[in-house]
Write a protein that holds these residues in place. Sequence first.
Motif, short mmCIF file in Angstrom:
data_model
loop_
_atom_site.label_atom_id
_atom_site.label_comp_id
_atom_site.label_asym_id
_atom_site.label_seq_id
_atom_site.Cartn_x
_atom_site.Cartn_y
_atom_site.Cartn_z
N PRO A 168 42.87 44.31 37.60
CA PRO A 168 41.90 43.58 38.43
C PRO A 168 40.49 43.61 37.83
CG PRO A 168 43.24 45.03 39.80
CD PRO A 168 43.53 45.38 38.37
N ASN A 171 40.39 41.19 34.85
CA ASN A 171 40.38 39.80 35.32
C ASN A 171 39.00 39.40 35.84
OD1 ASN A 171 42.94 38.79 34.66
ND2 ASN A 171 43.85 39.83 36.40
N ARG A 172 38.35 40.30 36.56
CA ARG A 172 36.99 40.01 37.04
C ARG A 172 36.02 39.90 35.86
NH1 ARG A 172 38.50 43.67 40.97
NH2 ARG A 172 37.45 45.38 39.90
N GLY A 175 36.45 36.77 33.95
CA GLY A 175 36.29 35.54 34.73
C GLY A 175 37.59 34.78 34.88
N LYS A 178 41.59 34.30 40.37
CA LYS A 178 41.48 35.28 41.45
C LYS A 178 42.80 36.03 41.62
CE LYS A 178 40.18 35.92 46.18
NZ LYS A 178 39.34 35.51 47.23
#
Length: 183
Positions: A168, A171-172, A175, A178
């Motif tokens: 997670p 991924n954040r 970018g 979601k």
Amino acid sequence: MSKQTAVKEMVLCALFVALTVVLSQIAIPVQPVPVNLATLSVMLAGGVLGAKNGAVSQAVYVLMGAIGLPVFSSFSGGIGIVAGPTGGYIIGYIAAAWLIGLLASRCGGKVWQLALIMAAGEALCYLLGTAWFMFSTGTGLLESLLLCVVPFLLGDAAKIAVASLLVPALNRALGLRKKVGAA
């Protein structure tokens, strides 16, 4: 898909190929299967890149090793490694990244869900690797599990914990979608 998106995907796949190469070298050379961090990269590739690109990144890694580049554990390479007794585990990287990416795209990205998904991917890698080990060596199921799976369970559990926390965040930071690993 835009050209920019395609380039981003290729760069990320290449980065995960490189990560797998590097983590394969962080190893304890035990027989018959070396202990290394490659499966951490496999889990991250599936969780970050998704099913298709995660599998592609690992397929490129396997192909690089198969043609003789020294990308496997202890800087080894060649078709003999892939066709040898532990080759099923290396081939299993492709299937594990694909399964992790597929399942991760369908979950909410909670750490416990990712941990279960990564355990499923690792189990698939164990299944393929152990089946090939048994076939290529003539070793029975129990002995193969004791040689090729049991010694790795604790370390792989730690890699699953780390990967389920990192996906997670990666991924954040990158970018990306979601939903973790969405196709």
